[in-house]
Design a protein around this motif. Sequence first.
Motif, PDB file in Angstrom:
ATOM      1  N   PRO A  43       0.813  -1.223   0.000  1.00 22.93           N
ATOM      2  CA  PRO A  43       0.000   0.000   0.000  1.00 22.93           C
ATOM      3  C   PRO A  43       0.843   1.269   0.000  1.00 22.93           C
ATOM      4  O   PRO A  43       0.498   2.253  -0.664  1.00 22.93           O
ATOM      5  CB  PRO A  43      -0.825  -0.131   1.287  1.00 22.93           C
ATOM      6  CG  PRO A  43      -0.904  -1.597   1.545  1.00 22.93           C
ATOM      7  CD  PRO A  43       0.408  -2.147   1.079  1.00 22.93           C
ATOM      8  N   GLU A  44       1.959   1.256   0.729  1.00 25.48           N
ATOM      9  CA  GLU A  44       2.806   2.442   0.800  1.00 25.48           C
ATOM     10  C   GLU A  44       3.440   2.760  -0.555  1.00 25.48           C
ATOM     11  O   GLU A  44       3.484   3.929  -0.971  1.00 25.48           O
ATOM     12  CB  GLU A  44       3.911   2.230   1.847  1.00 25.48           C
ATOM     13  CG  GLU A  44       3.426   2.116   3.289  1.00 25.48           C
ATOM     14  CD  GLU A  44       2.825   0.745   3.598  1.00 25.48           C
ATOM     15  OE1 GLU A  44       2.127   0.633   4.619  1.00 25.48           O
ATOM     16  OE2 GLU A  44       3.061  -0.219   2.813  1.00 25.48           O
ATOM     17  N   GLU A  45       3.878   1.730  -1.259  1.00 26.37           N
ATOM     18  CA  GLU A  45       4.491   1.955  -2.572  1.00 26.37           C
ATOM     19  C   GLU A  45       3.456   2.439  -3.580  1.00 26.37           C
ATOM     20  O   GLU A  45       3.726   3.332  -4.387  1.00 26.37           O
ATOM     21  CB  GLU A  45       5.136   0.654  -3.062  1.00 26.37           C
ATOM     22  CG  GLU A  45       6.375   0.237  -2.279  1.00 26.37           C
ATOM     23  CD  GLU A  45       6.856  -1.132  -2.701  1.00 26.37           C
ATOM     24  OE1 GLU A  45       6.006  -1.992  -3.024  1.00 26.37           O
ATOM     25  OE2 GLU A  45       8.068  -1.353  -2.695  1.00 26.37           O
ATOM     26  N   TRP A  54       0.730   6.831  -6.831  1.00 29.88           N
ATOM     27  CA  TRP A  54      -0.503   7.553  -7.153  1.00 29.88           C
ATOM     28  C   TRP A  54      -0.462   8.998  -6.683  1.00 29.88           C
ATOM     29  O   TRP A  54      -1.257   9.835  -7.130  1.00 29.88           O
ATOM     30  CB  TRP A  54      -1.729   6.824  -6.593  1.00 29.88           C
ATOM     31  CG  TRP A  54      -2.085   5.664  -7.452  1.00 29.88           C
ATOM     32  CD1 TRP A  54      -1.851   4.345  -7.208  1.00 29.88           C
ATOM     33  CD2 TRP A  54      -2.696   5.722  -8.740  1.00 29.88           C
ATOM     34  NE1 TRP A  54      -2.277   3.583  -8.274  1.00 29.88           N
ATOM     35  CE2 TRP A  54      -2.795   4.399  -9.221  1.00 29.88           C
ATOM     36  CE3 TRP A  54      -3.160   6.764  -9.540  1.00 29.88           C
ATOM     37  CZ2 TRP A  54      -3.350   4.098 -10.461  1.00 29.88           C
ATOM     38  CZ3 TRP A  54      -3.709   6.469 -10.780  1.00 29.88           C
ATOM     39  CH2 TRP A  54      -3.809   5.148 -11.221  1.00 29.88           C
ATOM     40  N   THR A  55       0.475   9.324  -5.799  1.00 28.23           N
ATOM     41  CA  THR A  55       0.656  10.725  -5.411  1.00 28.23           C
ATOM     42  C   THR A  55       0.963  11.580  -6.644  1.00 28.23           C
ATOM     43  O   THR A  55       0.533  12.735  -6.738  1.00 28.23           O
ATOM     44  CB  THR A  55       1.795  10.858  -4.388  1.00 28.23           C
ATOM     45  OG1 THR A  55       1.442  10.140  -3.210  1.00 28.23           O
ATOM     46  CG2 THR A  55       2.050  12.316  -4.019  1.00 28.23           C
ATOM     47  N   ALA A  56       1.683  11.005  -7.588  1.00 25.64           N
ATOM     48  CA  ALA A  56       2.009  11.734  -8.810  1.00 25.64           C
ATOM     49  C   ALA A  56       0.743  12.186  -9.530  1.00 25.64           C
ATOM     50  O   ALA A  56       0.657  13.321 -10.003  1.00 25.64           O
ATOM     51  CB  ALA A  56       2.853  10.853  -9.732  1.00 25.64           C
ATOM     52  N   ARG A  57      -0.238  11.294  -9.596  1.00 23.56           N
ATOM     53  CA  ARG A  57      -1.481  11.640 -10.301  1.00 23.56           C
ATOM     54  C   ARG A  57      -2.313  12.633  -9.501  1.00 23.56           C
ATOM     55  O   ARG A  57      -2.798  13.630 -10.031  1.00 23.56           O
ATOM     56  CB  ARG A  57      -2.286  10.356 -10.580  1.00 23.56           C
ATOM     57  CG  ARG A  57      -3.693  10.601 -11.111  1.00 23.56           C
ATOM     58  CD  ARG A  57      -3.660  11.351 -12.435  1.00 23.56           C
ATOM     59  NE  ARG A  57      -5.004  11.605 -12.929  1.00 23.56           N
ATOM     60  CZ  ARG A  57      -5.730  12.678 -12.655  1.00 23.56           C
ATOM     61  NH1 ARG A  57      -5.241  13.614 -11.851  1.00 23.56           N
ATOM     62  NH2 ARG A  57      -6.931  12.825 -13.169  1.00 23.56           N
ATOM     63  N   HIS A  58      -2.502  12.361  -8.225  1.00 18.63           N
ATOM     64  CA  HIS A  58      -3.416  13.197  -7.441  1.00 18.63           C
ATOM     65  C   HIS A  58      -2.841  14.580  -7.138  1.00 18.63           C
ATOM     66  O   HIS A  58      -3.585  15.505  -6.819  1.00 18.63           O
ATOM     67  CB  HIS A  58      -3.793  12.479  -6.148  1.00 18.63           C
ATOM     68  CG  HIS A  58      -4.712  11.322  -6.368  1.00 18.63           C
ATOM     69  ND1 HIS A  58      -5.721  11.337  -7.299  1.00 18.63           N
ATOM     70  CD2 HIS A  58      -4.780  10.099  -5.777  1.00 18.63           C
ATOM     71  CE1 HIS A  58      -6.370  10.190  -7.275  1.00 18.63           C
ATOM     72  NE2 HIS A  58      -5.815   9.421  -6.352  1.00 18.63           N
ATOM     73  N   ASN A  59      -1.535  14.735  -7.244  1.00 19.78           N
ATOM     74  CA  ASN A  59      -0.929  16.043  -7.002  1.00 19.78           C
ATOM     75  C   ASN A  59      -0.791  16.882  -8.264  1.00 19.78           C
ATOM     76  O   ASN A  59      -0.289  18.002  -8.210  1.00 19.78           O
ATOM     77  CB  ASN A  59       0.458  15.883  -6.377  1.00 19.78           C
ATOM     78  CG  ASN A  59       0.400  15.622  -4.883  1.00 19.78           C
ATOM     79  OD1 ASN A  59      -0.630  15.830  -4.255  1.00 19.78           O
ATOM     80  ND2 ASN A  59       1.500  15.158  -4.323  1.00 19.78           N
ATOM     81  N   ALA A  60      -1.236  16.367  -9.391  1.00 22.44           N
ATOM     82  CA  ALA A  60      -0.983  17.046 -10.663  1.00 22.44           C
ATOM     83  C   ALA A  60      -1.572  18.456 -10.689  1.00 22.44           C
ATOM     84  O   ALA A  60      -0.902  19.417 -11.101  1.00 22.44           O
ATOM     85  CB  ALA A  60      -1.538  16.214 -11.813  1.00 22.44           C
ATOM     86  N   TYR A  61      -2.813  18.615 -10.248  1.00 23.19           N
ATOM     87  CA  TYR A  61      -3.458  19.934 -10.299  1.00 23.19           C
ATOM     88  C   TYR A  61      -2.721  20.930  -9.412  1.00 23.19           C
ATOM     89  O   TYR A  61      -2.391  22.049  -9.838  1.00 23.19           O
ATOM     90  CB  TYR A  61      -4.920  19.806  -9.880  1.00 23.19           C
ATOM     91  CG  TYR A  61      -5.663  21.124  -9.834  1.00 23.19           C
ATOM     92  CD1 TYR A  61      -6.189  21.680 -10.996  1.00 23.19           C
ATOM     93  CD2 TYR A  61      -5.834  21.810  -8.636  1.00 23.19           C
ATOM     94  CE1 TYR A  61      -6.866  22.888 -10.959  1.00 23.19           C
ATOM     95  CE2 TYR A  61      -6.511  23.019  -8.595  1.00 23.19           C
ATOM     96  CZ  TYR A  61      -7.031  23.555  -9.758  1.00 23.19           C
ATOM     97  OH  TYR A  61      -7.695  24.753  -9.717  1.00 23.19           O
ATOM     98  N   PHE A  62      -2.440  20.536  -8.171  1.00 24.99           N
ATOM     99  CA  PHE A  62      -1.792  21.445  -7.232  1.00 24.99           C
ATOM    100  C   PHE A  62      -0.352  21.728  -7.659  1.00 24.99           C
ATOM    101  O   PHE A  62       0.144  22.845  -7.492  1.00 24.99           O
ATOM    102  CB  PHE A  62      -1.840  20.859  -5.824  1.00 24.99           C
ATOM    103  CG  PHE A  62      -3.235  20.559  -5.363  1.00 24.99           C
ATOM    104  CD1 PHE A  62      -4.100  21.588  -5.015  1.00 24.99           C
ATOM    105  CD2 PHE A  62      -3.712  19.260  -5.318  1.00 24.99           C
ATOM    106  CE1 PHE A  62      -5.395  21.328  -4.605  1.00 24.99           C
ATOM    107  CE2 PHE A  62      -5.003  18.989  -4.913  1.00 24.99           C
ATOM    108  CZ  PHE A  62      -5.848  20.025  -4.558  1.00 24.99           C
TER     109      PHE A  62
END
Length: 475
Positions: A326-328, A333-341
């Motif tokens: 889960p950590e990896e 997925w942080t890359a995707r969800h942080n795209a807008y910010f």
Amino acid sequence: MNAPAALAHLVPDVRQRTVPAALIDALKARFGERCSTALAVREQHGRDESAFTTVPPPAAVVFAESTQDVADAVKLASEHEVPVIPFGVGSSLEGHLLAVQGGISIDVGRMNRVLSINAEDLTVTVQPGVTRKQLNDEIKSTGLFFPIDPGADATIGGMSATRASGTNAVRYGTMRENVLALEVVTASGEVIRTGTRAKKSSAGYDLTRLFVGSEGTLGVITEVTVRIYPLPEAMSAAICSFPTIDAAVQTTIQTIQLGVPIARVELIDANTVKMVNAYAKLGLREEHLLLMEFHGSPASVKEQAETVQEIASEHGAQAFEWATTPEERTRLWTARHNAYFAAIQSKPGCRAISTDTCVPISRLADCLLDSVAEADASGLPYFLVGHVGDGNFHFGYLIDPDKPEERETAEVLNHKLVTRALQLEGTCTGEHGVGLHKMDFLLSEAGAGAVNMMRTIKRALDPRNIMNPGKIFSL
């Protein structure tokens, strides 16, 4: 095709209706401190993540805590023919929350209880202010999860109202497929129920589907029953880089056409990867990449991943990185969800003109590559991400709000992109919704006859035009 007038939607049609003092007095008598006319509160409820910044805020905000609260507020508004705008967390992108005709905002954020979990039937019923992350936190002990993930931690009510989807849609569908039943307060203040917890029904008109995607223009959603799913026995995420966007898209197309039951497949272009690296210090290869996730048994996950890796290798992919913990997976997925910010922070003080389209998977390359070429030629910075497994992708053009010429350039790019998608038998919006920004494009997509039928439904269910007026289409 009925092409929108050039840049006609740069400024929304603002026609403020009078909100009589008698209504404000009645709301304060009914709700006390839960009815606010403070400017800061009104301004918070009078903006979203869209680039529309000149619309006045609502005249008052009512913080509802029950269905009865919503019904009473709507009844009072109806008596005075004053608009009502539902509010969740304010994460919409197309101006859905803006009080273009004035009125009152009904904030359902305090209606945030999970009402029932029916694990045996794979359903859960929630109030509209429950967010997707909250829902998954509350049901994780059952071994079940709710898969719809639009990125933002949106409310289930708002996701239903905009027919949201997100990264898991390629396997689990959108809110359209996953909402089974609703409780809705209509324009008269009546409380109705649509649908049941049964998996299917042939009983009368499908009112649930009518309200899902109606963007608050037909009623206020006060309760939602959705499908939930068993957590997969095994989950694995993979990330791989490509020399060109076309190579990444062709890999996606072949994966889907082969019937690989991939759970997620996201495109992030090299430009956006650079932004994400700078924002989150992830150290990803700054090339076009696909971010994928596989669900199933350990054997099936391994088989899916090997098949996709073979397809990707044929298109020049490299630097495969696998994640099974889960950590990896969260890190990837942080890359995707942080795209807008990440994009917003890459140009301090900017606003993002966000747009999305969706086309048949076989036309994805045709639509996406020409749109990328136009964006590159414009000179505007942009970010590009896409749920490419179902033909849906998003551009965000970054503009200086003090430079009208940049806004015009972004809108020209948006116009070309959406027109191209419609010519390829796609849609003007895959998941953001119409709101204010794409009203003209809806006419291009659906045709005058269909839009007039929508108007007929709207007039029948909301004869005083108080439910989030001025959105989706004009009356």
